[in-house]
Design a protein around this motif. Structure first.
Motif, PDB file in Angstrom:
ATOM      1  N   TYR A  75       0.834  -1.199   0.000  1.00  0.00           N
ATOM      2  CA  TYR A  75       0.000   0.000   0.000  1.00  0.00           C
ATOM      3  C   TYR A  75       0.875   1.258   0.000  1.00  0.00           C
ATOM      4  O   TYR A  75       0.639   2.190  -0.771  1.00  0.00           O
ATOM      5  CB  TYR A  75      -0.937   0.000   1.216  1.00  0.00           C
ATOM      6  N   LEU A  76       1.888   1.292   0.856  1.00  0.00           N
ATOM      7  CA  LEU A  76       2.770   2.465   0.934  1.00  0.00           C
ATOM      8  C   LEU A  76       3.496   2.700  -0.382  1.00  0.00           C
ATOM      9  O   LEU A  76       3.688   3.853  -0.791  1.00  0.00           O
ATOM     10  CB  LEU A  76       3.765   2.310   2.085  1.00  0.00           C
ATOM     11  N   GLN A  77       3.885   1.637  -1.063  1.00  0.00           N
ATOM     12  CA  GLN A  77       4.533   1.793  -2.375  1.00  0.00           C
ATOM     13  C   GLN A  77       3.576   2.416  -3.379  1.00  0.00           C
ATOM     14  O   GLN A  77       3.958   3.296  -4.147  1.00  0.00           O
ATOM     15  CB  GLN A  77       5.028   0.443  -2.887  1.00  0.00           C
ATOM     16  N   MET A  78       2.314   1.978  -3.344  1.00  0.00           N
ATOM     17  CA  MET A  78       1.327   2.546  -4.259  1.00  0.00           C
ATOM     18  C   MET A  78       1.059   4.009  -3.935  1.00  0.00           C
ATOM     19  O   MET A  78       0.923   4.840  -4.833  1.00  0.00           O
ATOM     20  CB  MET A  78       0.036   1.736  -4.233  1.00  0.00           C
ATOM     21  N   VAL A  79       0.985   4.350  -2.638  1.00  0.00           N
ATOM     22  CA  VAL A  79       0.781   5.748  -2.237  1.00  0.00           C
ATOM     23  C   VAL A  79       1.894   6.614  -2.824  1.00  0.00           C
ATOM     24  O   VAL A  79       1.627   7.643  -3.450  1.00  0.00           O
ATOM     25  CB  VAL A  79       0.709   5.886  -0.697  1.00  0.00           C
ATOM     26  N   ALA A  80       3.125   6.215  -2.643  1.00  0.00           N
ATOM     27  CA  ALA A  80       4.257   7.004  -3.146  1.00  0.00           C
ATOM     28  C   ALA A  80       4.211   7.128  -4.670  1.00  0.00           C
ATOM     29  O   ALA A  80       4.558   8.178  -5.223  1.00  0.00           O
ATOM     30  CB  ALA A  80       5.573   6.387  -2.694  1.00  0.00           C
ATOM     31  N   GLN A  81       3.775   6.080  -5.350  1.00  0.00           N
ATOM     32  CA  GLN A  81       3.734   6.102  -6.808  1.00  0.00           C
ATOM     33  C   GLN A  81       2.657   7.021  -7.365  1.00  0.00           C
ATOM     34  O   GLN A  81       2.701   7.389  -8.542  1.00  0.00           O
ATOM     35  CB  GLN A  81       3.566   4.682  -7.353  1.00  0.00           C
ATOM     36  N   LEU A  82       1.708   7.431  -6.533  1.00  0.00           N
ATOM     37  CA  LEU A  82       0.658   8.339  -6.996  1.00  0.00           C
ATOM     38  C   LEU A  82       1.196   9.730  -7.319  1.00  0.00           C
ATOM     39  O   LEU A  82       0.600  10.458  -8.105  1.00  0.00           O
ATOM     40  CB  LEU A  82      -0.440   8.481  -5.927  1.00  0.00           C
ATOM     41  N   GLY A  83       2.296  10.102  -6.688  1.00  0.00           N
ATOM     42  CA  GLY A  83       2.816  11.455  -6.841  1.00  0.00           C
ATOM     43  C   GLY A  83       2.180  12.380  -5.818  1.00  0.00           C
ATOM     44  O   GLY A  83       1.117  12.102  -5.275  1.00  0.00           O
ATOM     45  N   CYS A  84       2.820  13.478  -5.556  1.00  0.00           N
ATOM     46  CA  CYS A  84       2.404  14.417  -4.514  1.00  0.00           C
ATOM     47  C   CYS A  84       0.966  14.894  -4.722  1.00  0.00           C
ATOM     48  O   CYS A  84       0.624  15.425  -5.778  1.00  0.00           O
ATOM     49  CB  CYS A  84       3.352  15.616  -4.487  1.00  0.00           C
ATOM     50  N   ILE A  85       0.139  14.714  -3.707  1.00  0.00           N
ATOM     51  CA  ILE A  85      -1.269  15.105  -3.803  1.00  0.00           C
ATOM     52  C   ILE A  85      -1.416  16.628  -3.849  1.00  0.00           C
ATOM     53  O   ILE A  85      -2.278  17.144  -4.551  1.00  0.00           O
ATOM     54  CB  ILE A  85      -2.112  14.472  -2.673  1.00  0.00           C
ATOM     55  N   ALA A  86      -0.570  17.360  -3.129  1.00  0.00           N
ATOM     56  CA  ALA A  86      -0.638  18.827  -3.155  1.00  0.00           C
ATOM     57  C   ALA A  86      -0.232  19.357  -4.538  1.00  0.00           C
ATOM     58  O   ALA A  86      -0.879  20.273  -5.069  1.00  0.00           O
ATOM     59  CB  ALA A  86       0.245  19.423  -2.069  1.00  0.00           C
ATOM     60  N   CYS A  87       0.800  18.793  -5.117  1.00  0.00           N
ATOM     61  CA  CYS A  87       1.216  19.206  -6.466  1.00  0.00           C
ATOM     62  C   CYS A  87       0.119  18.892  -7.478  1.00  0.00           C
ATOM     63  O   CYS A  87      -0.147  19.704  -8.380  1.00  0.00           O
ATOM     64  CB  CYS A  87       2.526  18.525  -6.855  1.00  0.00           C
ATOM     65  N   ARG A  88      -0.547  17.738  -7.333  1.00  0.00           N
ATOM     66  CA  ARG A  88      -1.645  17.399  -8.244  1.00  0.00           C
ATOM     67  C   ARG A  88      -2.771  18.417  -8.119  1.00  0.00           C
ATOM     68  O   ARG A  88      -3.349  18.828  -9.118  1.00  0.00           O
ATOM     69  CB  ARG A  88      -2.170  15.985  -7.984  1.00  0.00           C
TER      70      ARG A  88
END
Length: 99
Positions: A8-21
């Motif tokens: 799960y943590l790997q997938m979270v990191a792969q999403l990219g920064c939520i604030a930048c998005r």
């Protein structure tokens, strides 16, 4: 840490920064931020109570969550909302690989 938590943590990191998005910048490398609300007094956040933040939005920018949490919340939303959005994004990410 369980395999499920690690995945799960790997997938979270792969999403990219939520604030930048939110700012319109997709694909900005991210690290995992553990939600602080609801923690303390010996309570740690679950690995599933996380969101992806770039180092800048995590620790360095003037609106970084660890620099000025109130400004971060004003610009990007409450931690709980962003964690819920992250869970939803991870589920969509998973589905894209399943078929």
């Amino acid at each position: 840490m369980t395999r499920s938590e690690r995945d799960y943590l790997q997938m979270v990191a792969q999403l990219g920064c939520i604030a930048c998005r939110i700012n319109g910048l997709a694909g900005v490398s991210a690290e995992v931020y553990h939600q602080r609300q609801g923690t303390g007094m010996g309570r740690r956040a679950s690995h599933f109570d996380t969101m992806p933040l770039c180092p800048g939005h995590h620790r360095f920018y003037d609106d970084a969550i660890h620099v000025n949490a109130s400004r971060f919340v004003q610009r990007y939303g409450q931690e709980e909302e962003l964690v819920r959005q992250t869970r939803s994004d991870v589920e969509l990410y998973r589905q894209s690989f399943v078929g």
